[in-house]
Design a protein around this motif. Structure first.
Motif, PDB file in Angstrom:
ATOM      1  N   LEU A 146      37.872   8.214  15.073  1.00 52.43           N
ATOM      2  CA  LEU A 146      38.821   8.663  16.093  1.00 52.43           C
ATOM      3  C   LEU A 146      39.175   7.559  17.069  1.00 52.43           C
ATOM      4  CD1 LEU A 146      37.454  12.257  16.851  1.00 52.43           C
ATOM      5  CD2 LEU A 146      39.322  11.577  15.343  1.00 52.43           C
ATOM      6  N   ASN A 147      38.244   6.711  17.412  1.00 43.92           N
ATOM      7  CA  ASN A 147      38.534   5.626  18.348  1.00 43.92           C
ATOM      8  C   ASN A 147      39.536   4.634  17.756  1.00 43.92           C
ATOM      9  OD1 ASN A 147      36.744   6.692  20.254  1.00 43.92           O
ATOM     10  ND2 ASN A 147      34.982   5.619  19.342  1.00 43.92           N
ATOM     11  N   GLU A 148      39.345   4.295  16.495  1.00 41.82           N
ATOM     12  CA  GLU A 148      40.286   3.376  15.864  1.00 41.82           C
ATOM     13  C   GLU A 148      41.685   4.003  15.737  1.00 41.82           C
ATOM     14  OE1 GLU A 148      38.707   2.202  12.163  1.00 41.82           O
ATOM     15  OE2 GLU A 148      37.026   1.034  13.010  1.00 41.82           O
ATOM     16  N   GLU A 149      41.732   5.281  15.390  1.00 48.76           N
ATOM     17  CA  GLU A 149      43.029   5.946  15.277  1.00 48.76           C
ATOM     18  C   GLU A 149      43.733   6.013  16.625  1.00 48.76           C
ATOM     19  OE1 GLU A 149      44.617   6.860  12.626  1.00 48.76           O
ATOM     20  OE2 GLU A 149      43.013   6.256  11.258  1.00 48.76           O
ATOM     21  N   ASN A 150      42.980   6.284  17.693  1.00 47.40           N
ATOM     22  CA  ASN A 150      43.573   6.341  19.036  1.00 47.40           C
ATOM     23  C   ASN A 150      44.101   4.974  19.459  1.00 47.40           C
ATOM     24  OD1 ASN A 150      44.367   7.300  21.490  1.00 47.40           O
ATOM     25  ND2 ASN A 150      42.318   7.337  22.404  1.00 47.40           N
ATOM     26  N   ALA A 151      43.351   3.917  19.165  1.00 49.71           N
ATOM     27  CA  ALA A 151      43.809   2.574  19.513  1.00 49.71           C
ATOM     28  C   ALA A 151      45.044   2.186  18.711  1.00 49.71           C
ATOM     29  CB  ALA A 151      42.677   1.569  19.260  1.00 49.71           C
ATOM     30  N   ARG A 152      45.084   2.585  17.439  1.00 51.81           N
ATOM     31  CA  ARG A 152      46.248   2.268  16.615  1.00 51.81           C
ATOM     32  C   ARG A 152      47.486   3.004  17.130  1.00 51.81           C
ATOM     33  NH1 ARG A 152      44.225   3.669  12.259  1.00 51.81           N
ATOM     34  NH2 ARG A 152      43.388   1.661  11.611  1.00 51.81           N
ATOM     35  N   ILE A 153      47.350   4.254  17.524  1.00 52.16           N
ATOM     36  CA  ILE A 153      48.484   5.019  18.063  1.00 52.16           C
ATOM     37  C   ILE A 153      48.993   4.401  19.351  1.00 52.16           C
ATOM     38  CG2 ILE A 153      49.162   7.243  19.031  1.00 52.16           C
ATOM     39  CD1 ILE A 153      47.295   8.550  17.003  1.00 52.16           C
ATOM     40  N   MET A 154      48.094   4.005  20.236  1.00 54.16           N
ATOM     41  CA  MET A 154      48.486   3.390  21.498  1.00 54.16           C
ATOM     42  C   MET A 154      49.175   2.052  21.268  1.00 54.16           C
ATOM     43  SD  MET A 154      47.819   5.495  23.898  1.00 54.16           S
ATOM     44  CE  MET A 154      47.981   4.412  25.295  1.00 54.16           C
ATOM     45  N   ALA A 155      48.717   1.302  20.258  1.00 54.83           N
ATOM     46  CA  ALA A 155      49.351   0.018  19.965  1.00 54.83           C
ATOM     47  C   ALA A 155      50.741   0.204  19.365  1.00 54.83           C
ATOM     48  CB  ALA A 155      48.459  -0.793  19.018  1.00 54.83           C
ATOM     49  N   THR A 156      50.906   1.251  18.569  1.00 58.80           N
ATOM     50  CA  THR A 156      52.208   1.495  17.948  1.00 58.80           C
ATOM     51  C   THR A 156      53.246   1.932  18.972  1.00 58.80           C
ATOM     52  OG1 THR A 156      51.086   2.136  15.917  1.00 58.80           O
ATOM     53  CG2 THR A 156      53.413   2.770  16.139  1.00 58.80           C
ATOM     54  N   ASN A 157      52.868   2.816  19.893  1.00 62.31           N
ATOM     55  CA  ASN A 157      53.788   3.355  20.890  1.00 62.31           C
ATOM     56  C   ASN A 157      53.630   2.685  22.252  1.00 62.31           C
ATOM     57  OD1 ASN A 157      54.663   5.198  18.964  1.00 62.31           O
ATOM     58  ND2 ASN A 157      53.074   6.678  19.531  1.00 62.31           N
ATOM     59  N   SER A 158      53.201   1.432  22.239  1.00 60.12           N
ATOM     60  CA  SER A 158      52.992   0.751  23.520  1.00 60.12           C
ATOM     61  C   SER A 158      54.306   0.487  24.243  1.00 60.12           C
ATOM     62  CB  SER A 158      52.247  -0.574  23.286  1.00 60.12           C
ATOM     63  OG  SER A 158      53.014  -1.406  22.414  1.00 60.12           O
ATOM     64  N   ASP A 159      55.422   0.328  23.479  1.00 61.71           N
ATOM     65  CA  ASP A 159      56.691   0.060  24.139  1.00 61.71           C
ATOM     66  C   ASP A 159      57.255   1.291  24.819  1.00 61.71           C
ATOM     67  OD1 ASP A 159      56.915   1.291  21.748  1.00 61.71           O
ATOM     68  OD2 ASP A 159      58.820   0.334  21.197  1.00 61.71           O
ATOM     69  N   LEU A 160      56.744   2.482  24.456  1.00 63.88           N
ATOM     70  CA  LEU A 160      57.225   3.713  25.075  1.00 63.88           C
ATOM     71  C   LEU A 160      56.414   4.128  26.286  1.00 63.88           C
ATOM     72  CD1 LEU A 160      57.929   5.855  21.862  1.00 63.88           C
ATOM     73  CD2 LEU A 160      59.542   4.463  23.185  1.00 63.88           C
ATOM     74  N   VAL A 161      55.251   3.516  26.459  1.00 65.56           N
ATOM     75  CA  VAL A 161      54.395   3.882  27.581  1.00 65.56           C
ATOM     76  C   VAL A 161      54.984   3.301  28.864  1.00 65.56           C
ATOM     77  CG1 VAL A 161      52.087   3.700  28.582  1.00 65.56           C
ATOM     78  CG2 VAL A 161      52.365   3.998  26.115  1.00 65.56           C
ATOM     79  N   GLY A 162      55.186   4.135  29.877  1.00 68.41           N
ATOM     80  CA  GLY A 162      55.727   3.695  31.150  1.00 68.41           C
ATOM     81  C   GLY A 162      57.227   3.650  31.224  1.00 68.41           C
ATOM     82  N   THR A 163      57.901   3.995  30.149  1.00 67.57           N
ATOM     83  CA  THR A 163      59.365   4.008  30.164  1.00 67.57           C
ATOM     84  C   THR A 163      59.856   5.420  30.452  1.00 67.57           C
ATOM     85  OG1 THR A 163      59.452   4.424  27.788  1.00 67.57           O
ATOM     86  CG2 THR A 163      59.512   2.129  28.515  1.00 67.57           C
ATOM     87  N   GLN A 164      61.058   5.501  30.984  1.00 63.61           N
ATOM     88  CA  GLN A 164      61.648   6.777  31.334  1.00 63.61           C
ATOM     89  C   GLN A 164      62.723   7.124  30.299  1.00 63.61           C
ATOM     90  OE1 GLN A 164      63.424   6.896  35.188  1.00 63.61           O
ATOM     91  NE2 GLN A 164      63.885   9.098  35.123  1.00 63.61           N
ATOM     92  N   ILE A 165      62.594   8.275  29.699  1.00 56.42           N
ATOM     93  CA  ILE A 165      63.517   8.725  28.668  1.00 56.42           C
ATOM     94  C   ILE A 165      64.448   9.759  29.275  1.00 56.42           C
ATOM     95  CG2 ILE A 165      63.731   9.843  26.422  1.00 56.42           C
ATOM     96  CD1 ILE A 165      60.976   8.777  25.741  1.00 56.42           C
ATOM     97  N   GLN A 166      65.750   9.521  29.111  1.00 57.01           N
ATOM     98  CA  GLN A 166      66.751  10.431  29.637  1.00 57.01           C
ATOM     99  C   GLN A 166      67.584  10.987  28.479  1.00 57.01           C
ATOM    100  OE1 GLN A 166      69.080   8.330  32.507  1.00 57.01           O
ATOM    101  NE2 GLN A 166      67.445   8.179  34.003  1.00 57.01           N
ATOM    102  N   SER A 167      68.086  12.182  28.687  1.00 59.50           N
ATOM    103  CA  SER A 167      68.936  12.803  27.683  1.00 59.50           C
ATOM    104  C   SER A 167      70.341  12.195  27.732  1.00 59.50           C
ATOM    105  CB  SER A 167      69.003  14.314  27.915  1.00 59.50           C
ATOM    106  OG  SER A 167      69.558  14.576  29.188  1.00 59.50           O
ATOM    107  N   CYS A 168      71.139  12.526  26.726  1.00 60.55           N
ATOM    108  CA  CYS A 168      72.506  12.015  26.667  1.00 60.55           C
ATOM    109  C   CYS A 168      73.350  12.636  27.775  1.00 60.55           C
ATOM    110  CB  CYS A 168      73.125  12.324  25.303  1.00 60.55           C
ATOM    111  SG  CYS A 168      72.254  11.576  23.921  1.00 60.55           S
TER     112      CYS A 168
END
Length: 259
Positions: free
Chosen positions: A18-40
Motif C-alpha cells: 500500500l505504501n508503494e501504491e500510494n507513493a506511485r499515485i502521488m507521483a503520477t498526479n503531482s501536477d494536479l496537487v495544489g492546482t485549482q480546477i474550474q468548470s467551462c
C-alpha cells in the motif's frame, strides 16, 4: 482485529504494498496537487439581452418588475434541452418512417400499391391507344371517301386526316434521323470510375503516367462511406406533436395541419 489490519492482511496476501501504491499515485498526479480546477464557461444557448427583454415584457403583465440574470440563463438552458429532446424524437420518427422491411423474414407483403397504380396506368394507356386507333380509322375512312356532295364535317375530317398523316411522316423522319446519327456516332463508352491511372484529389481527377504509377503503386479501390442524412418533413413533425400531451391539442398543431 481492526479494519486496517484486515486491509493490510488482504493486501499482503495479494502481494500489494500500500505504501508503494500510494507513493506511485502521488507521483503520477503531482501536477494536479495544489492546482485549482474550474468548470467551462457557462454560455447561454439564446441571446441573453433580447431574451431578458422578452421575459421582462411578459413579467410586467403579471406585476413582476425585476428578473435576475440567473432566470435568463436557466430559461436559455431549458430551451436548449427542450429543443434537443424534440430533435431526437423527431429524428427517431423519421428513421422509423424510412425503414424498409422488404428483406425482413418476419414480414410478408400484403399489398403492393405501386404495382396496382402501374396496372391502372397501363389500362389507361391501352384505353387511350384504342381510342386513338378508332379515331385514326375514322379519319382514314373520311380521307378515302370519294363522295361528290361533301358536308363541312366531312371536309373537316379530311383536313384532320391530312394533318395526322403529315405529323406521322414527320415523326418517322425524325426517328430515322436519330437512328442514323446514333449509328454514325457509334456505341457510347462508359467512363471507368476506379481506373488505376486516375487519382482523385479534392474531388478533381489528376492523370498519372506509367512511371508515376510504378512509383506510387496501384491506388486502392476503397470507397468512403457517405454520411447518411436524415431529412425531417412536416408530416414527421405533425406526428410528433400528435403524440405529445403538451402539443396534441395546441394551436401550433392545427396550424401545421392546415398547411
Amino acid at each position: 482485529y481492526r479494519d486496517d489490519d484486515d486491509i493490510n492482511d488482504v493486501a499482503s496476501m495479494a502481494g500489494v504494498n500500500l505504501n508503494e501504491e500510494n507513493a506511485r499515485i502521488m507521483a503520477t498526479n503531482s501536477d494536479l496537487v495544489g492546482t485549482q480546477i474550474q468548470s467551462c464557461k457557462d454560455e447561454p444557448f439564446l441571446a441573453a439581452i433580447p431574451l431578458h427583454k422578452r421575459i421582462l415584457e411578459m413579467a410586467k403583465k403579471l406585476g413582476i418588475t425585476d428578473v435576475p440574470a440567473e432566470v435568463v440563463t436557466f430559461i436559455s438552458h431549458a430551451t436548449q434541452n427542450r429543443l434537443r429532446t424534440v430533435i431526437e424524437k423527431v429524428t427517431v420518427i423519421t428513421q422509423h418512417r424510412m425503414e424498409s422491411h422488404k428483406d425482413d423474414e418476419w414480414y410478408e407483403q400484403a399489398t403492393d400499391v405501386r404495382s396496382q397504380l402501374k396496372f391502372f396506368e397501363q389500362l389507361e394507356r391501352l384505353e387511350k391507344q384504342r381510342k386513338d386507333e378508332q379515331e385514326r380509322e375514322i379519319l382514314l375512312k373520311a380521307a378515302k371517301s370519294r363522295s361528290r356532295q361533301e358536308d363541312p364535317e366531312q371536309a373537316r375530317l379530311k383536313q384532320k386526316a391530312k394533318e395526322m398523316q403529315q405529323q406521322e411522316l414527320a415523326q418517322m423522319r425524325q426517328r430515322d434521323a436519330n437512328l442514323t446519327a446514333l449509328a454514325a456516332i457509334g456505341p457510347r463508352k462508359k467512363r471507368k470510375l476506379d481506373s488505376p491511372g486516375l487519382l482523385t484529389v479534392g474531388g478533381e481527377g489528376l492523370g498519372m503516367s506509367g512511371g508515376s504509377q510504378a512509383g506510387l503503386g496501384t491506388p486502392s479501390s476503397r470507397q468512403y462511406a457517405r454520411q447518411k442524412i436524415t431529412r425531417v418533413n412536416l408530416r414527421d413533425f405533425i406526428f410528433y406533436m400528435e403524440q405529445e400531451r403538451e402539443t396534441s391539442h395546441s394551436l401550433l398543431l392545427y396550424r401545421a395541419l392546415l398547411k
